[in-house]
Design an enzyme around this catalytic site. Structure first.
Site, short mmCIF file in Angstrom:
data_model
loop_
_atom_site.label_atom_id
_atom_site.label_comp_id
_atom_site.label_asym_id
_atom_site.label_seq_id
_atom_site.Cartn_x
_atom_site.Cartn_y
_atom_site.Cartn_z
N GLU A 211 -9.07 -1.71 -5.25
CA GLU A 211 -7.68 -1.92 -5.68
C GLU A 211 -7.53 -2.12 -7.18
OE1 GLU A 211 -6.38 -5.07 -3.12
OE2 GLU A 211 -6.40 -3.80 -1.34
N GLU A 295 -8.29 0.36 4.08
CA GLU A 295 -8.08 -1.05 4.40
C GLU A 295 -6.70 -1.17 5.02
OE1 GLU A 295 -9.02 -4.16 1.56
OE2 GLU A 295 -7.24 -5.26 2.22
#
Length: 822
Positions: A211, A295
């Site tokens: 991320e 995810e």
């Protein structure tokens, strides 16, 4: 996971609490969160039947499996310390085929000594060039997964990195600070692959930086390094972030496109929502590469089951995503942490062996036990029941033998029974069909993963009645099963407790200690002491994933219900700085951005202080002084005694000062270093205090700003209502005494009416009688759990209306269940 986007979950909500859940999420989320699906329109009447043709000649993408994440971070920490047979039972429910979730992919964190949500994962190379391939517990977990399912795929990803990475890289925009997109990081990852080989773990997939975007040139160099170092078979997944911008760039850049094998997106069905609608882009689909929800989840082990059921189908139907990876794999973390109920199962008491198998386990099993990576989606046999999303969804997949098939159907939002009529053709088996189902509306585990019936097709056709709120698997395969292991009851970790760090634990971390920053490892003692000691191993602040204002290393352990006790430990300074013992450690804020706890700190200069920290890492000095400077490489003993509101500090057996503070009445213990020094600890000891002396008097504020626990009318009569009212320090109706598990006002006790044990039972005041319905246990998240019911003191609907009578309700950690004891 995305640090700024992680918010405290509100599991266990019901319709009556939907408003507060929505308000909480709106106040906690950030603009960068992927937009949740718009609220669904009123459900259409269920159709009489949906016709599904399962054609073996149909086309579709290849299924890549369902997995879960250990990491990001610390979420599996307590599992390794479980006793047998409970540890193996939990592992079986996660990984063993035909037993539980039967996970097909395990994604593990490449540790970097830094907090990555609910803890820090240890680096294998704290200092450049010093390699230790046995650090942490991820190797152990991956080995256990492989032992149960040799076909499971291992996927690795870094959230952070040790502080030496990229410091001197010419491209580093902040020279002297660690830098991820560097040659150092590529070398660090190659070294980690070497450790994986030592553990006999082939790595099937690897990512870049969780991320944190992407760097095209770095990925191209990384791909070349994988090939050059014998890892050409490992596929690169990127960018493990929240949008599809990488896919757009891949379409324009052939070199980048060649470096990335799989495009991984986080939360393509929205974050902390119903996951009823998922998304990708035409450009991403047009790359003709696998697209993954690399995810997803972040949901409670029980209440997240329905969103997961939707996403498992809708990822593919809406966005052509062929893999779903749930964060996290298991909630093996202490309950004071923000995401302590997220995962497939809960494992928070290694000392008692207690655990619980979450409903999400069975939601996932309805896919994983009926398909395998390499199966093919049949696009023409997937869609929405009756063409309406609210009726539910279905997907169908066939095995490589072109004979077996499975269809997975979810009816999460349906309001009435409906029928699916299947016609099988195209060479697929027309033999017996086995039907398994999970009733996600039920709270009875006997209704999860049930072999309901077998059907015999007639001329290749058969019909099935679908009830609302179910997941169904219709299959020609066999071998499915449901584990039968059951856990022992929960029990507190009793005091006294001690750890000399001499007895080897399963990993290099001592039993029950969970690192929040830095890396605490057992090593040979320094300072002339023989035996084994605990050392903080990270010598420099790591490349961080979280952004807490204070990222000093500390590690916590124990039971959040501890009230009066002494925490002590020997400490030795290897470098100038300060070490500490922590007591009454309770709630930690999101991504370690604060901690409610008391600290006794000692500096190598001789300065000491008792400090209180809060959920924003504000520190308040409660007492301070000076002793003879301990200097370096000599051992000294710190002891912090907490008896009621009195906090007493002792150094080397001599009391040096005390303070009075009413902020924290219970919590765990811990050890820490106030900077990145490699200092040591030994002889960790917890001694129980006197049973008395825990009587505090004052207001009991609610988690809802400006509201307090109040005795209606300031009455001493039995049956006087316990209510919520605007806080007024001059109002005697708001003066309560906390006395050994009882909350008392005017000599009467806070009482659950009629000794009720069901959610919604009201709370009043009654003559103190020692009953379990008058006993309350403070929890690390600020809630008060009733000893008899196991439910929490609750403000119904998070009402802010003065006069609202309080009740007990399923514990969920919401602000309307948090109370600050006097």
């Amino acid at each position: 996971m995305h640090g700024p986007l992680r918010v405290l979950g509100v599991p266990g909500r019901t319709l009556r609490k939907a408003a507060v859940a929505a308000a909480f999420l709106l106040s906690s989320a950030f603009a960068a969160v992927p937009a949740a699906a718009p609220a669904a329109a009123a459900a259409a009447p269920a159709p009489a039947s949906t016709a599904i043709t399962v054609d073996g000649h149909a086309t579709g993408r290849v299924f890549d499996g369902v997995g879960a994440i250990s990491g990001g971070g610390g979420n599996s920490r307590l599992l390794v310390d479980y006793p047998e047979p409970q540890r193996s039972q939990i592992l079986d429910y996660l990984f063993k085929p035909g037993y539980g979730a039967s996970l097909q992919t395990l994604k593990i964190e490449i540790g970097g000594d830094t907090n990555t949500t609910d803890g820090a994962e240890a680096s294998y190379q704290h200092t450049k060039g010093t390699v230790d391939c046995d650090q942490g517990y991820e190797w152990w977990l991956a080995e256990q997964a492989k032992a149960r399912n040799p076909a499971i795929k291992i996927y690795a990803l870094a959230w952070g990195a040790p502080g030496w990475v990229g410091v001197n890289d010419p491209a580093n925009p902040s020279p002297g600070q660690p830098y991820f997109w560097s040659q150092d990081m590529i070398s660090y990852l190659m070294g980690w692959f070497g450790c994986a080989a030592q553990h006999h773990l082939p790595i099937d997939y690897v990512g870049g930086w969780n991320e944190n975007g992407y760097n095209a040139a770095w990925y191209e160099d990384f791909k070349s390094a994988l090939v050059a170092n014998g890892h050409a078979g490992t596929k690169v997944v990127a960018a493990d972030s929240y949008d599809w911008s990488l896919a757009t760039d891949m379409a324009k850049d052939p070199a980048l496109n060649s470096a990335i094998d799989i495009v991984g997106m986080h939360y393509p069905c929205g974050y902390l929502g119903a996951m009823s609608s998922c998304s990708s882009t035409p450009t991403a689909v047009g790359l003709n590469k696998p697209l993954w929800a690399s995810e997803n989840g972040s949901q409670d082990a029980t209440t997240g089951a329905a969103p997961v059921a939707r996403a498992l189908n809708r990822d593919y139907l809406d966005a052509k995503l062929t893999s779903y990876i749930n964060w996290p794999v298991v909630a093996a973390v202490y309950p004071n942490l923000q995401f302590s109920s997220d995962g497939l199962s809960l494992a928070q008491q290694p000392w008692s062996g207690n655990y619980s198998v979450g409903k999400t386990t069975w939601s996932i099993a309805q896919t994983t036990q009926f398909t395998q990576p390499g199966w093919q989606y049949l696009d023409s046999a997937g869609g929405y029941l009756g063409g309406n999303r609210n009726n539910g969804s279905y997907v169908s997949l066939k095995s490589p033998n072109n004979s077996d098939y499975s269809s997975i159907i979810e009816t999460m939002d349906a309001t009435a029974a409906q029928t699916a009529t299947f016609t099988v053709t195209g060479g697929l088996s027309t033999g017996t069909v086995h039907v398994w189902a999970t009733d996600l509306n039920s709270s009875d585990p006997a209704d999860y993963f049930v072999h309901q019936q077998d059907l015999t097709p007639v001329n290749g056709s058969y019909s099935l009645t679908l009830q609302p709120g179910y997941v169904y698997s219709v299959t020609t395969t066999t071998g499915q099963g449901k584990g039968t292991a059951t856990p022992p009851p929960a029990a507190p970790l009793s005091l006294p407790y001690s750890d000399t760090f001499e007895k080897p634990a399963t990993t290099s971390s001592p039993k029950y200690f969970s690192d929040m920053n830095g890396a605490f490892q057992t090593v040979g003692c320094g300072g002339g002491r023989t035996g084994t000691c605990l050392r903080q191993m990270a010598p420099a602040s790591p490349l961080r994933w979280t952004s807490e204002s204070d990222n000093a290393p500390y590690t916590i352990m124990g039971d959040g219900s501890w009230v009066n006790y002494t925490v002590s430990a020997d400490t030795m300074f290897e470098q100038p700085g300060s070490t500490e013992v922590l007591g009454r450690v309770n709630q930690q804020s999101h991504n370690n951005n604060g901690l409610n706890a008391y600290h006794l700190q000692l500096s190598s200069t001789g300065a000491w202080q008792i400090v209180k920290s809060d959920l924003a890492w504000n520190f308040t000095t409660l007492a301070a002084g000076t002793v003879t400077a301990p200097g370096l490489n000599t051992w000294h003993t710190l002891a912090l005694t907490m008896q009621g509101p009195t906090l007493t500090a002792a150094i080397d057996g001599q009391t040096v000062g005390s303070a009075t503070d009413y902020s924290f009445t219970s919590g765990m213990a811990g050890l820490g270093v106030t900077g990145y020094q490699t200092d040591q600890f030994d002889n960790f000891t917890l001694t129980p205090g006197a049973p008395g002396g825990s009587s505090f008097t004052g207001q009991v504020p609610s988690g809802l700003t400006g509201k307090c626990l109040d005795d209606s009318g300031d009455s001493a009569a039995d049956g006087s209502q316990a209510i919520l009212w605007t806080c007024d320090p001059t109002d005697p109706a708001q003066t309560w005494t906390w006395n050994n598990g009882q909350l008392q006002h005017d000599g009467k006790c806070l009482d659950v009416i009629g000794q009720g044990t069901t959610a919604g039972t009201l709370v009043d005041q009654w003559t103190c009688n020692g009953g379990a319905n008058q006993q309350w246990t403070p929890q690390p998240d600020g809630t008060l759990k009733g000893a008899q019911s196991g439910l929490c003191l609750d403000d119904p609907g998070a009402s802010t209306t003065d006069g609202t009578q309080l009740e007990i309700w399923t514990c969920n950690g919401g602000t309307n269940q948090r109370w600050t004891l006097p």
